[in-house]
Design a protein around this motif. Structure first.
Motif, PDB file in Angstrom:
ATOM      1  N   PHE A 129      -1.527  -7.341   3.277  1.00 32.91           N
ATOM      2  CA  PHE A 129      -1.345  -6.435   4.415  1.00 32.91           C
ATOM      3  C   PHE A 129       0.110  -6.017   4.598  1.00 32.91           C
ATOM      4  O   PHE A 129       1.036  -6.799   4.385  1.00 32.91           O
ATOM      5  N   TYR A 130       0.286  -4.781   5.023  1.00 34.75           N
ATOM      6  CA  TYR A 130       1.618  -4.213   5.262  1.00 34.75           C
ATOM      7  C   TYR A 130       1.479  -3.043   6.233  1.00 34.75           C
ATOM      8  O   TYR A 130       0.374  -2.581   6.527  1.00 34.75           O
ATOM      9  N   ALA A 131       2.602  -2.589   6.743  1.00 37.23           N
ATOM     10  CA  ALA A 131       2.656  -1.385   7.562  1.00 37.23           C
ATOM     11  C   ALA A 131       3.743  -0.493   6.986  1.00 37.23           C
ATOM     12  O   ALA A 131       4.749  -0.974   6.469  1.00 37.23           O
ATOM     13  N   SER A 132       3.531   0.808   7.077  1.00 35.92           N
ATOM     14  CA  SER A 132       4.449   1.771   6.463  1.00 35.92           C
ATOM     15  C   SER A 132       4.635   2.968   7.384  1.00 35.92           C
ATOM     16  O   SER A 132       3.732   3.787   7.520  1.00 35.92           O
ATOM     17  N   GLY A 144      -4.137  -2.577   3.435  1.00 37.26           N
ATOM     18  CA  GLY A 144      -4.533  -3.902   2.987  1.00 37.26           C
ATOM     19  C   GLY A 144      -4.685  -4.002   1.481  1.00 37.26           C
ATOM     20  O   GLY A 144      -5.337  -4.897   0.977  1.00 37.26           O
ATOM     21  N   ASP A 145      -4.051  -3.068   0.764  1.00 33.90           N
ATOM     22  CA  ASP A 145      -4.155  -3.073  -0.705  1.00 33.90           C
ATOM     23  C   ASP A 145      -2.893  -3.608  -1.373  1.00 33.90           C
ATOM     24  O   ASP A 145      -2.610  -3.289  -2.520  1.00 33.90           O
ATOM     25  N   GLY A 146      -2.164  -4.465  -0.679  1.00 36.21           N
ATOM     26  CA  GLY A 146      -0.947  -5.024  -1.250  1.00 36.21           C
ATOM     27  C   GLY A 146      -1.169  -5.771  -2.549  1.00 36.21           C
ATOM     28  O   GLY A 146      -0.296  -5.795  -3.423  1.00 36.21           O
ATOM     29  N   ASP A 147      -2.353  -6.374  -2.729  1.00 39.16           N
ATOM     30  CA  ASP A 147      -2.645  -7.111  -3.962  1.00 39.16           C
ATOM     31  C   ASP A 147      -2.573  -6.206  -5.191  1.00 39.16           C
ATOM     32  O   ASP A 147      -2.304  -6.683  -6.297  1.00 39.16           O
TER      33      ASP A 147
END
Length: 196
Positions: free
Chosen positions: A54-57, A112-115
């Motif tokens: 997870f991340y925010a941009s 949620g595609d950090g992987d």
């Protein structure tokens, strides 16, 4: 520590209300395991974002993330007030908290595609540079904890929590995450985890 994969939980709650919303309320709009919304790239995530799915941009500046996920979201200290993920979820409830933050953010800037983007090398690079992140959080706490703005005072608790996370269980989490990235699955009990 065994890495817990939050993505199945994310996908299971699409179309259902989050527990904190209560019955009869709106439902989760879409699958938050994918990329952030249009014009929000993983490569533009905040440098303080901890490695993980997870991340925010480029979020809005409404400071709603900590209302839903105070144990996971913090704000930058610039004039933009962008949100970023400082702790990845480790339980279904924490996933719901983080998705709530994503649902409340008006630009759809959570992903949620950090992987699909983090590599073992990038995770190790982030860990080697953690002192920069830690120092930023220490200064933020020192500054915001005495602010007249109650929202900044509240967020200073997140900065302290981030420092404790860096000094505490983050290394174990990242070693488990490295195994997940390298092997395509979480480690089984007793399996050796890679070094950071």
């Amino acid at each position: 520590m065994t890495y817990w994969d939050p993505i199945p939980t994310v996908r299971a709650i699409v179309g259902k209300p989050l527990p904190q919303w209560g019955p009869g309320t709106r439902t989760v709009r879409h699958d938050w395991s994918g990329p952030a919304g249009p014009y929000h790239e993983w490569t533009d995530r905040d440098w303080r974002s901890v490695p993980g799915p997870f991340y925010a941009s480029g979020t809005d500046s409404c400071w709603t993330g900590r209302e839903c996920a105070p144990g996971h979201v913090l704000y930058d200290d610039g004039c933009s007030g962008h949100e970023f993920v400082y702790r990845q979820p480790r339980t279904p409830q924490e996933v719901c908290d983080l998705i709530c933050a994503g649902e409340c953010e008006i630009f759809g800037a959570y992903g949620g595609d950090g992987d699909a983007h983090w590599t073992p090398e990038l995770v190790r690079d982030w860990w080697r540079d953690r002192g920069r992140v830690r120092e930023w959080a220490v200064v933020l706490d020192r500054t915001w904890s005495v602010s007249e703005d109650r929202y900044k005072r509240e967020a200073s608790a997140g900065a302290r929590d981030y420092v404790a996370h860096i000094d505490g269980d983050l290394a174990d989490y990242l070693r488990g995450y490295l195994f997940r990235l390298e092997e395509g699955r979480p480690a089984r009990p007793g399996e050796a985890l890679p070094a950071l």
